[in-house]
Design a protein around this motif. Structure first.
Motif, PDB file in Angstrom:
ATOM      1  N   LEU A  27      42.830  18.751  76.342  1.00 44.89           N
ATOM      2  CA  LEU A  27      43.097  20.394  76.536  1.00 44.89           C
ATOM      3  C   LEU A  27      44.639  20.348  76.061  1.00 44.89           C
ATOM      4  O   LEU A  27      44.894  21.447  75.223  1.00 44.89           O
ATOM      5  N   LYS A  28      45.364  19.862  76.497  1.00 46.07           N
ATOM      6  CA  LYS A  28      46.828  19.656  76.080  1.00 46.07           C
ATOM      7  C   LYS A  28      46.956  19.187  74.762  1.00 46.07           C
ATOM      8  O   LYS A  28      47.897  19.769  73.818  1.00 46.07           O
ATOM      9  N   GLU A  29      46.396  18.504  74.094  1.00 47.97           N
ATOM     10  CA  GLU A  29      46.286  17.997  72.752  1.00 47.97           C
ATOM     11  C   GLU A  29      45.872  19.101  71.857  1.00 47.97           C
ATOM     12  O   GLU A  29      46.374  19.442  70.702  1.00 47.97           O
ATOM     13  N   ILE A  30      44.653  19.794  72.377  1.00 50.96           N
ATOM     14  CA  ILE A  30      44.410  20.923  71.380  1.00 50.96           C
ATOM     15  C   ILE A  30      45.324  22.067  71.586  1.00 50.96           C
ATOM     16  O   ILE A  30      45.740  22.786  70.512  1.00 50.96           O
ATOM     17  N   ALA A  31      45.845  22.430  72.776  1.00 49.12           N
ATOM     18  CA  ALA A  31      46.876  23.400  72.815  1.00 49.12           C
ATOM     19  C   ALA A  31      48.138  23.074  71.856  1.00 49.12           C
ATOM     20  O   ALA A  31      48.742  23.970  71.444  1.00 49.12           O
ATOM     21  N   ALA A  32      48.517  21.847  71.912  1.00 53.22           N
ATOM     22  CA  ALA A  32      49.779  21.598  71.236  1.00 53.22           C
ATOM     23  C   ALA A  32      49.598  21.467  69.464  1.00 53.22           C
ATOM     24  O   ALA A  32      50.508  21.150  68.833  1.00 53.22           O
ATOM     25  N   ASP A  33      48.456  21.188  69.210  1.00 52.62           N
ATOM     26  CA  ASP A  33      48.058  21.047  67.682  1.00 52.62           C
ATOM     27  C   ASP A  33      48.420  22.469  66.959  1.00 52.62           C
ATOM     28  O   ASP A  33      47.498  23.352  67.045  1.00 52.62           O
ATOM     29  N   GLU A  34      49.491  22.246  65.912  1.00 52.52           N
ATOM     30  CA  GLU A  34      49.885  23.462  65.197  1.00 52.52           C
ATOM     31  C   GLU A  34      48.869  23.810  64.143  1.00 52.52           C
ATOM     32  O   GLU A  34      48.822  24.873  63.394  1.00 52.52           O
ATOM     33  N   SER A  35      47.714  22.603  63.766  1.00 57.79           N
ATOM     34  CA  SER A  35      47.081  22.894  62.599  1.00 57.79           C
ATOM     35  C   SER A  35      45.906  23.581  63.114  1.00 57.79           C
ATOM     36  O   SER A  35      44.918  24.342  62.150  1.00 57.79           O
ATOM     37  N   LYS A  36      45.489  23.951  64.211  1.00 61.70           N
ATOM     38  CA  LYS A  36      44.292  24.584  64.939  1.00 61.70           C
ATOM     39  C   LYS A  36      44.430  26.148  64.871  1.00 61.70           C
ATOM     40  O   LYS A  36      45.970  26.356  64.999  1.00 61.70           O
ATOM     41  N   PRO A  37      43.527  26.772  65.013  1.00 63.58           N
ATOM     42  CA  PRO A  37      43.941  28.230  64.813  1.00 63.58           C
ATOM     43  C   PRO A  37      44.440  28.670  66.395  1.00 63.58           C
ATOM     44  O   PRO A  37      44.301  28.092  67.240  1.00 63.58           O
ATOM     45  N   MET A  38      44.964  29.801  66.263  1.00 64.95           N
ATOM     46  CA  MET A  38      45.857  30.431  67.618  1.00 64.95           C
ATOM     47  C   MET A  38      44.892  30.519  68.559  1.00 64.95           C
ATOM     48  O   MET A  38      45.050  30.321  69.836  1.00 64.95           O
ATOM     49  N   GLU A  39      43.632  31.144  68.306  1.00 66.79           N
ATOM     50  CA  GLU A  39      42.779  31.600  69.184  1.00 66.79           C
ATOM     51  C   GLU A  39      42.038  30.255  69.912  1.00 66.79           C
ATOM     52  O   GLU A  39      42.030  30.469  71.195  1.00 66.79           O
TER      53      GLU A  39
END
Length: 101
Positions: A27-39
């Motif tokens: 979850l931390k990796e997803i939250a920190a990934d700038e390439s993923k959408p904000m939602e």
């Protein structure tokens, strides 16, 4: 000697940290990934917040394995300074001698 309840509480925290470590890291990796959408990042942070507080590694506190004392803890030896001195004075720690000058 520390209260048994405090030592048990710390052990419970250690079990929770181990149980949720992989989920928390993902979850931390997803939250920190700038390439993923904000939602998607926001949803990951909400899921992270839903996890138990005691599953965070920062809530762990080192304790002496012999007495449970939380302060004056030597990481390398996993014991407090008081117990270390007692064992060293009794000659139970190889290579450690009481200094005198």
């Amino acid at each position: 000697m520390a209260k048994v309840s405090m030592v048990q509480r710390e052990l419970k925290r250690q079990r929770l940290v181990e149980k949720y470590a992989t989920k928390r890291a993902a979850l931390k990796e997803i939250a920190a990934d700038e390439s993923k959408p904000m939602e998607e990042r926001f949803k990951a942070r909400l899921k992270l917040a839903k996890l138990p507080r005691n599953s965070s590694a920062t809530r762990l506190h080192n304790r002496c394995q012999l007495t449970g004392r939380p302060k004056a803890y030597y990481r390398k030896l996993k014991m407090s300074r008081i117990k270390l001195r007692d064992l060293a004075s009794n000659g139970q720690i190889p290579g450690m001698v009481k200094s005198s000058w």
